[in-house]
Structure formats: structure tokens, C-alpha cells
Design a protein around this motif. Structure first.
Motif, mmCIF file in Angstrom:
data_model
loop_
_atom_site.group_PDB
_atom_site.id
_atom_site.type_symbol
_atom_site.label_atom_id
_atom_site.label_comp_id
_atom_site.label_asym_id
_atom_site.label_seq_id
_atom_site.Cartn_x
_atom_site.Cartn_y
_atom_site.Cartn_z
ATOM 1 N N TYR A 48 -3.324 4.987 -17.325
ATOM 2 C CA TYR A 48 -3.780 3.680 -17.790
ATOM 3 C C TYR A 48 -4.362 3.835 -19.192
ATOM 4 O O TYR A 48 -5.292 4.615 -19.381
ATOM 5 N N ARG A 99 0.502 0.904 -18.873
ATOM 6 C CA ARG A 99 0.717 1.937 -17.847
ATOM 7 C C ARG A 99 1.489 3.091 -18.475
ATOM 8 O O ARG A 99 2.399 2.865 -19.261
ATOM 9 N N ASN A 123 -3.470 10.503 -13.383
ATOM 10 C CA ASN A 123 -4.775 10.089 -12.846
ATOM 11 C C ASN A 123 -5.846 9.906 -13.919
ATOM 12 O O ASN A 123 -7.033 9.872 -13.603
ATOM 13 N N ALA A 158 -9.161 10.385 -10.217
ATOM 14 C CA ALA A 158 -8.912 11.011 -8.906
ATOM 15 C C ALA A 158 -10.237 11.377 -8.236
ATOM 16 O O ALA A 158 -10.520 12.545 -7.966
ATOM 17 N N LEU A 170 -13.396 6.078 -6.906
ATOM 18 C CA LEU A 170 -12.441 5.326 -7.736
ATOM 19 C C LEU A 170 -11.096 5.168 -7.010
ATOM 20 O O LEU A 170 -10.076 4.906 -7.637
ATOM 21 N N PRO A 211 -9.053 3.474 -3.427
ATOM 22 C CA PRO A 211 -7.788 3.299 -4.144
ATOM 23 C C PRO A 211 -8.023 2.552 -5.459
ATOM 24 O O PRO A 211 -9.165 2.241 -5.791
ATOM 25 N N ILE A 212 -6.971 2.263 -6.185
ATOM 26 C CA ILE A 212 -7.130 1.552 -7.450
ATOM 27 C C ILE A 212 -6.150 0.380 -7.532
ATOM 28 O O ILE A 212 -4.949 0.550 -7.353
ATOM 29 N N TYR A 213 -6.722 -0.810 -7.733
ATOM 30 C CA TYR A 213 -5.900 -2.017 -7.897
ATOM 31 C C TYR A 213 -6.070 -2.597 -9.298
ATOM 32 O O TYR A 213 -5.201 -3.276 -9.807
ATOM 33 N N ASP A 214 -7.255 -2.357 -9.907
ATOM 34 C CA ASP A 214 -7.581 -2.966 -11.205
ATOM 35 C C ASP A 214 -8.454 -1.971 -11.965
ATOM 36 O O ASP A 214 -9.598 -1.713 -11.584
ATOM 37 N N SER A 221 -11.844 -3.194 -13.367
ATOM 38 C CA SER A 221 -12.854 -3.306 -12.316
ATOM 39 C C SER A 221 -13.472 -1.940 -12.025
ATOM 40 O O SER A 221 -14.695 -1.810 -11.911
ATOM 41 N N HIS A 222 -12.652 -0.923 -11.933
ATOM 42 C CA HIS A 222 -13.171 0.408 -11.620
ATOM 43 C C HIS A 222 -14.077 0.938 -12.723
ATOM 44 O O HIS A 222 -15.100 1.555 -12.444
ATOM 45 N N ARG A 271 -11.393 -1.736 -2.112
ATOM 46 C CA ARG A 271 -12.252 -1.620 -3.295
ATOM 47 C C ARG A 271 -11.538 -2.159 -4.544
ATOM 48 O O ARG A 271 -10.441 -1.692 -4.882
ATOM 49 N N GLY A 272 -12.161 -3.144 -5.184
ATOM 50 C CA GLY A 272 -11.606 -3.653 -6.440
ATOM 51 C C GLY A 272 -10.324 -4.461 -6.284
ATOM 52 O O GLY A 272 -9.645 -4.748 -7.263
ATOM 53 N N ASP A 325 -12.137 -9.283 -7.641
ATOM 54 C CA ASP A 325 -13.507 -9.259 -8.164
ATOM 55 C C ASP A 325 -13.817 -10.548 -8.889
ATOM 56 O O ASP A 325 -12.919 -11.313 -9.218
ATOM 57 N N MET A 381 -7.709 11.795 0.176
ATOM 58 C CA MET A 381 -7.329 11.056 -1.028
ATOM 59 C C MET A 381 -5.848 10.671 -0.985
ATOM 60 O O MET A 381 -5.471 9.564 -1.379
ATOM 61 N N ALA A 432 -5.263 7.694 1.193
ATOM 62 C CA ALA A 432 -5.701 6.456 0.534
ATOM 63 C C ALA A 432 -4.627 5.938 -0.417
ATOM 64 O O ALA A 432 -4.414 4.725 -0.539
ATOM 65 N N LYS A 433 -3.953 6.851 -1.093
ATOM 66 C CA LYS A 433 -2.904 6.458 -2.048
ATOM 67 C C LYS A 433 -1.726 5.801 -1.310
ATOM 68 O O LYS A 433 -1.117 4.857 -1.817
ATOM 69 N N GLN A 490 -2.857 2.379 -0.419
ATOM 70 C CA GLN A 490 -2.889 1.583 -1.666
ATOM 71 C C GLN A 490 -1.506 0.999 -1.955
ATOM 72 O O GLN A 490 -1.370 -0.185 -2.273
ATOM 73 N N LYS A 494 -0.839 -3.005 -1.951
ATOM 74 C CA LYS A 494 -0.356 -3.610 -3.193
ATOM 75 C C LYS A 494 0.970 -4.331 -2.962
ATOM 76 O O LYS A 494 1.265 -5.334 -3.598
#
Lengths: 437, 437
Positions: free
Chosen positions: A12, A24, A58, A377, A381, A383-386, A389-390, B78-79, B82, B425, B428-429, B432, B436
Motif C-alpha cells: 500500500y 496497491r 505487507n 503483518a 493490524l 485483517p486489513i480492509y482499509d 483506518s489501520h 477490524r476496520g 469506520d 495470522m 486471518a488472511k 479476510q 472481502k
């Protein structure tokens, strides 16, 4: 293929330029002290070959964070006195200790610790208001950090200066010593309406005008200050400073908590930058700055930690998270100060109120390479969607891996590369012993 | 010389017992799952010899932190969404995703990530409200973390339960499955006044009474909830629950933001425990819980993170810092929620509202060995004048080195020892990706 010094790649990339889009699999190319290009890794890899590749899977890359208001050397007074009213804290604890111990040597050592803490937390630039800023400047060059250093001006004598003439001589020396420096930008810092009379404010403004430098002040921080100003001048602190003609885009003002709607109009009209120091304002019970209103009025709002003696750390990530949350509850509107706005305040807005918008604050080609690489990683932090936000709500200083200032790596693998961390920490322990007495 | 399993030594030992004194060069002796003794290292070393010595120079030791309100499995959201109002966030984002993905397998994997995040941040116990808590219980035994697991009760059907009878059958099964467990304490968790009618609240209370377990609920969180309660019952949420006879020391209630003075009197009189979730209340714009008033009225207030989908992390250190700062600004009194009170809320008060005061919350001989060792040799914790101040205002999860739960080391050198972090981890991925879509 153009040769560059670094290609910094990340899952990112947030350039904080234009529309704040997330790139990305992005990359930034760096040559010397400057950003050469930024875009997708595919594009960058086609155009450039680099000595060294940084970042990778990551990772997230964003501009170095900007701390627009602190007193860096006060890091040596961290946690010395807490849970007290501002005036009592200042008059009974901070000022007596400063009176006893504050010297150029103190500033030299303390600024080292402050820079260590900030750089490891992704802060690449800070704006200061203190004394012995020449000493701080030399330390910054050694450690490789950027700063706007404000020579403090107050109405009463100190070890640092006996008279108004002394304060202004020191300020003018700071300006002439550092004008044109790559990392250090000098400025003039009249302390506050309750410690500087109109003469010193006007004289500071004239000096800033003469040399084309900025003014850094505290403004409308407490109910006490506002009451005193009303009593003495029949005006709010903002009206008062406007009345004596010192408000302009040359000024950036910390706190701005106690503002009327008229004050907000004045700040917008005069183009005064605001350093929002939310954690300091909370901890000293100063109040809630009307940040959503300021932003709506078009005032540039950036973030500051204040000194570690009040806050008690120098983390801009912490200020982002706190600011993004607290204003929602104050306004009962969960949409204000969203995560993008928080990072914008910590980067581009910070650069703009410091008049460094052409050099830092976003990852745009031609600007200086002040860049942070953080690791995503981490359990907190995931999972990650945004990614915005993180960064705003979850990221911690310990996630910062690599920090570059002016094209030079100053933190790598979370460790300072330019000075010995252990030596900085050992010096702090010696001063702790002295101050504890 | 008595043989013990561990002696844990530290420059600063905070037992959080009695008068909250700091023991310099202190030590704790641990045998099996229990604390054998605590005092100065000199005394402990005279009385005991240990298999293993932990801690040492530059360390601080304190009781494991207690997170009294969360929805651990929501860490996978998470996130996800928001900067939105609570009802919109719940109804348009969280509930649809839960409706689609929430299964026992989801909870199994997600609780692993939540425990990983919490243990690494020094949280040794959490109180939960969710579904599939049997699955969570099994994961907790594997990972070695303590929890009070509340079987969620709501008025409408879900994949987890089709009817009130289903919800209560699941709740009773949870109780019978886990009663007497060393790490897992079951309880009944009617969700909130806007999702549970009086019948379900009374039935939950009767079930808790029958088995001698606790009740965990949300209470007076938002203006919306309070308005709805007034509209339906002509009462505040606290008055309403008191009126139907379900408030007692058996209940611990999250949020308690919208309280009248009369509500505070009722909570004090009924000995209801309050889980203060300040970061969630801020971020969802719910408001400011009157914590200083609650404490003054003798109500036990502890801290909670709420789910990571709203907060967005599970760090109690973060809640301590935010709570200690925000209430000062709200009350314009910088002396409220001082740094000792913040750590007390995060430890002893937490244990007490979970009716686990005889087992955890302070480092007293005979209690379980739930212990945190943190490193003070960090720039942001230097210099040091007051260790309570540093823990509350400056300490970060990354400073936590070693964590013991029930006498067993679960985190060492900042790494989980009981399960594979990379596997948690990786799972979780995968989720995710599914979420998504």
C-alpha cells in the motif's frame, strides 16, 4: 532505465497527494535527497533501476509524520509531575526544574532523546519552541532529522536571556545561523499572551517579517488565558493578537482550544495555521479544540504532541488516533475527523502550516524524500480492509520499520542508524539522577 | 529455602494490592499456578530458590491486565467499516457480515487472533459477549488465556439459535460445560435493552441465579438507546432494568454512558460493575461516561476495549491512557482518573466486577499467577520519575516482554509460546479474503 538510489516498494502506497488514493503494490523512487517518482511498482520498475530496494510485502509507505508543536528538550521532564492543573504544573514543577537545570548541554542531550523517540515513531519533522535552539540545530544535523526551531521569547529574564534585547538577539542569531539550511528552519516564538506583552509580540512579528521566517506561538490554550486576556484587553486572545496586527499566514499557533466563532473566522481570514495538541489539551484539562469547525471554516489544522512533560510522549500516531476518536464524541457525529483526515493533518497539513509544503508532506516527485515504511503483518493490524483506518486507529510506533529523512535512512529495522541509541539513553539516565536530586 | 518454580524480579514491582505502594527491586515467587509470595527481592531471595528467574534490571512487573468487555471474535471485522453512526455501522455493515460468515469455525479462528493480540499486549483475562462461546473456551484452553465467556441472548433468530429456547439452551450448556474450569468462567449475556425484551432479561437473570454465574450486558450506551427506553417504558435503561429486578452484583454492564445522577445511585446501590469502554464510546460518538462521578459514588469501574470492529484494537494500555486523559478535559479537572486509578481500573477493579477478586487482579500470595513483565529501557519511557505515570501515559504493547497466565508463560520475548503465531495470522488472511468477497 534511469538509475536511482532507492526504490521503496509496498503493498500500500499512500502519497497523500491529490485525492488521497491508495496505490496497491506501489513504489517510490528516490535520488539523492529527493523523490524522483511515485506510482505502481510495475511502472516504477520499468523506468528505474536502483542501488537498493526497500520495503516489500505487507508494508505500507506514507510520508514522514510531522509534529507541528513540541518542546523537544522537555522530554527529560517526562512524567515529572502529572494529574495537575496547567498553572500549578508549570509554576511549581516545570519552571523550577528548568530554572535549575536548563542549559545548552541539557538541550543537546535531551534533543537527542526526543529525536530518537520521534524518528522511531515515524516523525521526520518537528516544530519546536524552546531555548538554546542553536544547540538543537546542531544535534538535528548529526541525527538527520528535520525541524522548524523557534527561539522562545518571554517577558521575564532567564538564564538564557536577561532582557528583551537578549531574547531578540538570540532569535536573530538563530535565524542568521540557520537560514538556508537543508534540515533546520529557524523561526521566532513568542510564548503566549500571558507571558508576552504586545511589544514583544510586535517586535517578534517585525523580526519574522524582516527575515521572511515564521512565528510560532501558544494561543487560546486555557480558560485561564482567555479570562486574563478578556480582563486585560477586553478581547479574546485571537482578537487581541489580531488587533495588534501579528496574525498572518506567517503564524502557526498551538492549541487554539478556547475559540469563539468570531475567532475561527479571524484565524481563517488571516490564514493562521493551527497545531492541534489534543492529548496535551486532554491531560492538562485545557478543553476540546473545535477542530471540525476549524476544518469546515477552511483553517489548516495539523497535529502536535506538545512537550513530553505534559503529554507524555512524542507520538503523532497517538495524536491521530486520539483526535479521530475524541472529536466524534464531542460533536456526537461519528463521521468527523475520519481516518484520511487524521493522516492528512499529520502530513500535508503539517507541511503547509510550516510553509514547507513545497518540500515535504506528500510523496510528490521533486519533494524531499521524508518517507516511512511500516509493517502490516502484526496481529493488531490483521485483517486489513482499509489501510487508512489501520494507520489512524491501530498502528503503533513499534510497527515503524524504516524511516528516511532527506533521502537518508535514519531508522532501519526499528533502530536508529545515525547515532548510538545506548549512548543517548545513558545520558538521559545521568540527567534523571541530577533532576531527581 | 523453599523451592518455587519462578522468581520474577523487577526494578519496580506493582502488586496493586493494599495501598498501591511501589516496591523497588521487588520480586514475586510462583509455584504451580499460584503466587507464593511477593516483596523485595532481598526478602524473596532469602526465603526461596527457583527453577527459573525471570525479569531483572529495567523491568516493571504488574498484574495481568483485564479487558472486561469485548466481542473477541469480531477482531476479524477490524476496520471493516469506520467513521459511521452506531446503528448504521451495526445494521448495514456488521450484522450483514456476521449473518453471512459467523460460524463456530469463524469463532475458533478469530478468537485465536484476538488472544494473540491481547496476550502480547499484557491482557491476561477478557470478558466476552458473543455466540459459539464453547468454541472460544476450547481455544482459550489451548492458548492458555483466562476469560469470562458470556452466551449472547437476543430477541431475534440467528444461525446460532432459532428461538429464545435455543439461546437459553446454548447458554445453559455453556454453563454446565465450563463450570469449575480453571481458565474459563461461563456467564449469561443478554445483549441490550434495545435487543432483549423484559422476558429475556428476567429469564437470563433466573438462569444466572440458578447456576451462580454472572450476567454481562450492554447498558445506556447511546442517546438512541436511552430515547427508545424512555419511549417504550418511560424510564432510563438503568431504571428499567432495575424495575424488572435484574440489577445486582451479579451483573457487569458495558458502557454506562447516558446516566442520570439517579442511575448512578442505583448502580451503586445494586453493586453493578461498570465496564468503561472509552475508545469505543468516542469512536462511535456515543458520548462520555461520567466515570469520575461513578468512582465517587463507589461504583466499581473497570476497563473494556469493546470489539475490535468498533475500537479498533484490543489494547487495555490504550484504554488506560485514553480514560486517564479524556475525563480530565470533560470535567475540566486534571486531577481525576490519575495514573494509579487507571491501572487499578485495569487490574483489581476488573477482577472484582468479574467476581474473580479472590483469584486475580493483584499479586497477592494465594492468587493465580497472572503476571506481566514490561521493559522500561525504551526511549518513550525515559527518563523515569513515576512508574505509574509511565504505564498509564507512555507504555505501549510493544514494551510487554513476558506474560504469565495461571503460572504458565504464554508470551516470552514478546512472542506467543503456546501456539504458532504465523498460523493464526495465515488463518486471518484466509477469512479476510472471504469477507472481502
Amino acid at each position: 532505465m534511469q538509475k536511482v538510489d532507492f526504490i521503496i516498494r509496498a503493498d500500500y502506497l499512500l502519497t497523500m497527494d491529490g485525492g488521497l488514493d491508495v496505490i496497491r503494490d506501489g513504489a517510490v523512487a528516490v535520488t539523492g535527497k529527493n523523490i524522483t517518482d511515485a506510482g505502481t511498482f510495475a511502472d516504477i520498475a520499468k523506468k528505474y533501476s536502483a542501488e537498493k530496494i526497500l520495503g516489500g510485502t505487507n508494508k505500507v509507505v506514507f510520508p514522514g509524520l510531522i509534529n507541528t508543536h513540541t518542546h523537544a528538550a522537555m522530554v527529560y521532564l517526562r512524567g515529572l509531575a502529572d494529574d495537575l492543573p496547567l498553572q500549578e504544573w508549570l509554576e511549581k514543577h516545570i519552571w523550577p526544574v528548568e530554572g535549575k537545570w536548563l542549559t545548552s548541554e541539557f538541550v543537546d542531550d535531551a534533543v537527542g532523546l526526543a529525536c530518537l523517540e520521534m524518528l522511531k515513531a515515524g516523525v521526520t519533522t518537528y516544530a519546536d519552541m524552546y531555548f538554546y535552539e542553536d544547540t538543537a540545530g546542531k544535534k538535528l544535523e548529526k541525527i538527520g532529522m528535520r525541524a522548524v526551531l523557534g527561539a522562545g521569547i518571554i517577558d521575564f529574564p532567564s538564564k538564557y536571556a536577561q532582557s528583551a534585547d537578549d531574547y531578540f538577539k538570540n532569535a536573530e542569531n538563530l535565524i542568521t545561523n540557520w537560514k538556508g539550511s537543508e534540515l533546520v528552519t529557524p523561526c521566532v516564538a513568542p510564548h503566549a499572551t500571558y507571558t508576552c506583552g504586545p511589544d514583544n509580540y510586535k517586535r517578534a512579528s517585525a523580526l519574522a517579517e524582516k527575515h521572511g521566517v515564521l512565528l510560532h506561538t501558544h494561543l487560546a490554550e486555557t480558560r485561564f488565558e482567555t479570562g486574563l486576556c478578556q480582563q486585560r484587553f477586553g478581547k479574546t486572545p485571537v482578537e487581541y493578537l489580531d488587533g495588534i496586527g501579528v496574525l498572518s499566514e506567517r503564524m502557526f499557533a498551538a492549541h487554539c482550544v478556547w475559540l469563539t466563532d468570531r475567532d475561527i473566522e479571524i484565524l481563517a481570514k488571516r490564514n493562521v495555521g493551527v497545531c492541534h495538541c489534543i492529548e496535551s489539551n486532554l491531560k492538562l484539562a485545557s478543553g476540546f479544540s473545535p477542530v471540525p469547525k476549524l476544518l469546515k471554516a477552511g483553517v489548516k489544522v495539523a497535529l502536535g504532541t506538545d512537550g513530553a512533560a505534559s503529554n507524555n510522549d512524542l507520538s503523532i500516531l497517538g495524536e491521530m488516533s486520539t483526535a479521530a476518536k475524541v472529536h466524534k464524541a464531542v460533536t456526537e457525529d461519528p463521521t468527523v475527523v475520519d481516518s484520511k483526515t487524521a493522516l492528512l493533518m499529520a502530513t500535508r497539513n503539517g507541511a503547509e502550516i510550516l510553509s514547507l509544503g513545497d518540500k515535504i508532506g506528500s510523496l510528490r516527485p521533486g519533494k524531499r524524500a521524508d518517507i516511512v515504511i511500516a509493517d502490516l503483518a502484526q496481529p493488531h493490524l490483521t485483517p486489513i480492509y482499509d489501510v487508512y483506518s489501520h494507520i489512524t486507529y491501530c498502528m503503533r510506533p513499534s510497527d515503524i520499520e524504516t524511516v528516511m529523512v532527506n533521502g537518508k535512512i535514519v531508522v532501519e529495522g526499528g533502530k536508529l542508524t545515525t547515532m548510538d541509541e545506548a549512548e543517548i539513553m545513558a545520558k538521559a539516565k545521568v540527567w534523571q539522577g541530577k533532576i531527581k536530586g
